[in-house]
Design an enzyme around this catalytic site. Structure first.
Site, PDB file in Angstrom:
ATOM      1  N   ALA A  65      30.722 160.594   4.326  1.00 34.49           N
ATOM      2  CA  ALA A  65      31.330 161.121   3.101  1.00 34.49           C
ATOM      3  C   ALA A  65      31.753 159.999   2.213  1.00 34.49           C
ATOM      4  O   ALA A  65      31.442 158.825   2.391  1.00 34.49           O
ATOM      5  CB  ALA A  65      32.817 161.782   3.877  1.00 34.49           C
ATOM      6  N   GLY A 108      29.181 161.080   7.911  1.00 38.70           N
ATOM      7  CA  GLY A 108      29.105 162.400   7.710  1.00 38.70           C
ATOM      8  C   GLY A 108      27.443 162.645   7.703  1.00 38.70           C
ATOM      9  O   GLY A 108      27.234 163.805   7.781  1.00 38.70           O
ATOM     10  N   GLU A 111      26.456 163.068  11.314  1.00 39.62           N
ATOM     11  CA  GLU A 111      27.135 164.468  11.713  1.00 39.62           C
ATOM     12  C   GLU A 111      26.271 165.714  10.937  1.00 39.62           C
ATOM     13  O   GLU A 111      26.066 166.500  11.727  1.00 39.62           O
ATOM     14  CB  GLU A 111      28.453 164.503  11.330  1.00 39.62           C
ATOM     15  CG  GLU A 111      29.417 163.273  12.002  1.00 39.62           C
ATOM     16  CD  GLU A 111      30.583 163.283  11.528  1.00 39.62           C
ATOM     17  OE1 GLU A 111      30.979 162.846  10.551  1.00 39.62           O
ATOM     18  OE2 GLU A 111      31.672 163.724  12.405  1.00 39.62           O
ATOM     19  N   GLU A 131      32.359 155.127  11.173  1.00 35.20           N
ATOM     20  CA  GLU A 131      33.841 155.385  10.630  1.00 35.20           C
ATOM     21  C   GLU A 131      34.763 154.288  10.832  1.00 35.20           C
ATOM     22  O   GLU A 131      35.604 154.139  10.342  1.00 35.20           O
ATOM     23  CB  GLU A 131      34.243 156.696  10.988  1.00 35.20           C
ATOM     24  CG  GLU A 131      33.723 157.867  10.026  1.00 35.20           C
ATOM     25  CD  GLU A 131      32.287 158.295  10.927  1.00 35.20           C
ATOM     26  OE1 GLU A 131      31.813 157.549  11.831  1.00 35.20           O
ATOM     27  OE2 GLU A 131      31.706 159.428  10.478  1.00 35.20           O
TER      28      GLU A 131
HETATM   29  C1  HXC Z   1      30.641 156.113  -1.456  1.00 31.22           C
HETATM   30  C2  HXC Z   1      28.857 154.845  -1.038  1.00 31.22           C
HETATM   31  C3  HXC Z   1      28.832 155.353   0.483  1.00 31.22           C
HETATM   32  C4  HXC Z   1      29.812 156.138   0.679  1.00 31.22           C
HETATM   33  C5  HXC Z   1      27.482 153.729   0.015  1.00 31.22           C
HETATM   34  N1  HXC Z   1      27.835 154.207  -1.061  1.00 31.22           N
HETATM   35  N2  HXC Z   1      27.885 154.629   0.916  1.00 31.22           N
HETATM   36  N3  HXC Z   1      29.910 155.330  -1.883  1.00 31.22           N
HETATM   37  N4  HXC Z   1      30.724 156.524  -0.087  1.00 31.22           N
HETATM   38  N5  HXC Z   1      29.905 156.399   2.005  1.00 31.22           N
HETATM   39  C6  HXC Z   1      27.570 153.228  -2.405  1.00 31.22           C
HETATM   40  C7  HXC Z   1      27.888 152.021  -2.521  1.00 31.22           C
HETATM   41  O1  HXC Z   1      29.213 151.707  -2.757  1.00 31.22           O
HETATM   42  C8  HXC Z   1      27.129 151.394  -3.517  1.00 31.22           C
HETATM   43  O2  HXC Z   1      27.750 151.814  -4.874  1.00 31.22           O
HETATM   44  C9  HXC Z   1      25.820 152.300  -3.477  1.00 31.22           C
HETATM   45  O3  HXC Z   1      26.234 153.430  -2.608  1.00 31.22           O
HETATM   46  C10 HXC Z   1      24.789 151.407  -2.970  1.00 31.22           C
HETATM   47  O4  HXC Z   1      25.388 150.912  -1.490  1.00 31.22           O
HETATM   48  P1  HXC Z   1      25.418 149.446  -1.067  1.00 31.22           P
HETATM   49  O5  HXC Z   1      26.353 149.072  -0.003  1.00 31.22           O
HETATM   50  O6  HXC Z   1      25.122 148.575  -2.316  1.00 31.22           O
HETATM   51  O7  HXC Z   1      23.820 149.395  -0.368  1.00 31.22           O
HETATM   52  P2  HXC Z   1      23.196 148.591   0.993  1.00 31.22           P
HETATM   53  O8  HXC Z   1      23.813 147.290   0.882  1.00 31.22           O
HETATM   54  O9  HXC Z   1      21.729 148.917   0.960  1.00 31.22           O
HETATM   55  O10 HXC Z   1      23.997 149.579   2.365  1.00 31.22           O
HETATM   56  C11 HXC Z   1      23.771 150.548   2.438  1.00 31.22           C
HETATM   57  C12 HXC Z   1      24.580 151.078   3.636  1.00 31.22           C
HETATM   58  C13 HXC Z   1      26.314 150.927   3.187  1.00 31.22           C
HETATM   59  C14 HXC Z   1      24.523 150.452   5.003  1.00 31.22           C
HETATM   60  C15 HXC Z   1      24.381 152.657   3.717  1.00 31.22           C
HETATM   61  O11 HXC Z   1      26.511 151.520   1.792  1.00 31.22           O
HETATM   62  C16 HXC Z   1      27.505 151.541   3.720  1.00 31.22           C
HETATM   63  O12 HXC Z   1      27.452 150.992   4.961  1.00 31.22           O
HETATM   64  N6  HXC Z   1      27.700 152.575   3.433  1.00 31.22           N
HETATM   65  C17 HXC Z   1      29.117 153.179   4.002  1.00 31.22           C
HETATM   66  C18 HXC Z   1      28.773 153.998   5.458  1.00 31.22           C
HETATM   67  C19 HXC Z   1      30.071 154.560   5.979  1.00 31.22           C
HETATM   68  O13 HXC Z   1      30.936 153.904   6.210  1.00 31.22           O
HETATM   69  N7  HXC Z   1      29.875 155.845   6.208  1.00 31.22           N
HETATM   70  C20 HXC Z   1      30.991 156.627   6.887  1.00 31.22           C
HETATM   71  C21 HXC Z   1      31.763 157.286   5.695  1.00 31.22           C
HETATM   72  S1  HXC Z   1      33.080 158.161   6.377  1.00 31.22           S
HETATM   73  P3  HXC Z   1      27.883 150.642  -5.967  1.00 31.22           P
HETATM   74  O14 HXC Z   1      28.686 151.296  -7.006  1.00 31.22           O
HETATM   75  O15 HXC Z   1      28.625 149.382  -5.540  1.00 31.22           O
HETATM   76  O16 HXC Z   1      26.576 150.358  -6.428  1.00 31.22           O
HETATM   77  C22 HXC Z   1      32.473 159.382   6.897  1.00 31.22           C
HETATM   78  C23 HXC Z   1      33.491 160.544   7.424  1.00 31.22           C
HETATM   79  C24 HXC Z   1      32.977 161.890   7.516  1.00 31.22           C
HETATM   80  O17 HXC Z   1      31.356 159.577   6.474  1.00 31.22           O
HETATM   81  C25 HXC Z   1      33.875 162.820   8.130  1.00 31.22           C
HETATM   82  C26 HXC Z   1      33.670 164.202   7.336  1.00 31.22           C
HETATM   83  C27 HXC Z   1      34.883 165.200   7.085  1.00 31.22           C
END
Ligand code: HXC
Length: 257
Positions: A65, A108, A111, A131
């Site tokens: 998400a 997500g 998921e 998460e």
């Molecule tokens: C918003 C995101 C994002 C996310 C990445 N980005 N994931 N933005 N939400 N979930 C953005 C970063 O901020 C960044 O923007 C750009 O994408 C590139 O990401 P980087 O982190 O620079 O890339 P990298 O170093 O290659 O790492 C990739 C990654 C990492 C491992 C996927 O981005 C990451 O850990 N993302 C978050 C994963 C996460 O925690 N997901 C769970 C979310 S909660 P900028 O502007 O800085 O370039 C969830 C709950 C679901 O999913 C519930 C549903 C109801």
């Protein structure tokens, strides 16, 4: 239909929905979520389509998400905006949905793949529920579907300790049907989906319905669903065609009726 966060195309009887927010690793914001489900529902209604693929790009299927959109949300906003409930729309899709996953499938994103009927993973696919690292837990079925698929202990490790699975591990634990090279991973998924789409449409529908019942009912109820679905197929022209074709030693010509 004009979409801003996804691309759609059809290849033969396969409908493809491509997540297209590469600048955000295909994170699901509310707009993209709505568009994905609208596109899935449109393909589901289209008689020319027999199977649907959801994919991202080589680097990311989806990183979950959109954290930036959610970070300041209140409890009431989360409930009112239906950020969790909206994910249920995928359960109503009656045609097979295949996730073609390359790169990150996190939160997500993982998921979403778990909500699909089958998963084709590229060699670079990585699945995880991170998460916990941002102070929450999965909210779109991760704890439930993962535990049913990979078992309690591995699901606990993934959800509590951010363990990610490689493509090989995902296949080993039943999360991925097969692994394909990164280059041409979508073409490989289309070949796979094409075979699915070539099957008798009503039987495919019933098959999906019956297998899903295994996850939602007791064995007795599930067996009753299967029996009902099996009997119902004898009301279709395709059952007569399929069995006649076998006896006549020829390929069946499905009508979807
Ligand atoms: C918003 C995101 C994002 C996310 C990445 N980005 N994931 N933005 N939400 N979930 C953005 C970063 O901020 C960044 O923007 C750009 O994408 C590139 O990401 P980087 O982190 O620079 O890339 P990298 O170093 O290659 O790492 C990739 C990654 C990492 C491992 C996927 O981005 C990451 O850990 N993302 C978050 C994963 C996460 O925690 N997901 C769970 C979310 S909660 P900028 O502007 O800085 O370039 C969830 C709950 C679901 O999913 C519930 C549903 C109801």
């Amino acid at each position: 239909m004009t979409y801003t966060t996804i691309l759609t195309e059809t290849r033969g009887r396969v409908g493809i929905v491509q997540l297209n927010r590469p600048q955000a690793m295909n994170a699901f914001n509310l707009v993209m979520l709505g568009e994905v489900f609208d596109a899935l529902e449109a393909f589901d209604k289209d008689e020319a389509i027999g199977a649907i693929i959801v994919t991202g790009n080589e680097k990311a299927f989806a990183a979950g998400a959109d954290i930036k959109e959610m970070a300041e949300a209140s409890y009431v906003q989360m409930v009112v905006e239906e950020r969790v409930a909206v994910w249920d729309r995928i359960r109503k899709i009656r045609k097979p949905v295949i996730a073609a996953v390359s790169g990150w499938a996190l939160g997500g994103g993982c998921e979403f793949a778990l909500s699909c009927d089958m998963v084709i993973a590229s060699e670079s696919a990585k699945f995880g529920q991170p998460e916990i690292t941002i102070g929450v837990i999965p909210g779109a079925g991760g704890t439930q579907r993962l535990a049913r698929l990979v078992g309690k202990h591995l699901a606990m490790e993934m959800v509590i300790n951010n363990r990610t699975l490689t493509a090989q591990e995902a296949q080993q634990f039943g999360l991925a049907n097969r692994i394909v090279p990164v280059e041409g991973y979508l073409d490989a998924a289309v070949t796979f989906a094409d075979e699915v789409a070539s099957r008798a449409p009503m039987a495919v529908r019933m098959a999906k319905d019956a297998v899903n019942a295994a996850f939602e009912t007791t064995l007795t109820e599930g067996l009753n669903v299967e029996k009902r679905d099996f009997y119902q197929l004898f009301a279709t022209e395709d059952q007569k065609e399929g069995m006649t074709a076998f006896i006549e030693k020829r390929k069946p010509n499905w009508k979807g009726k």
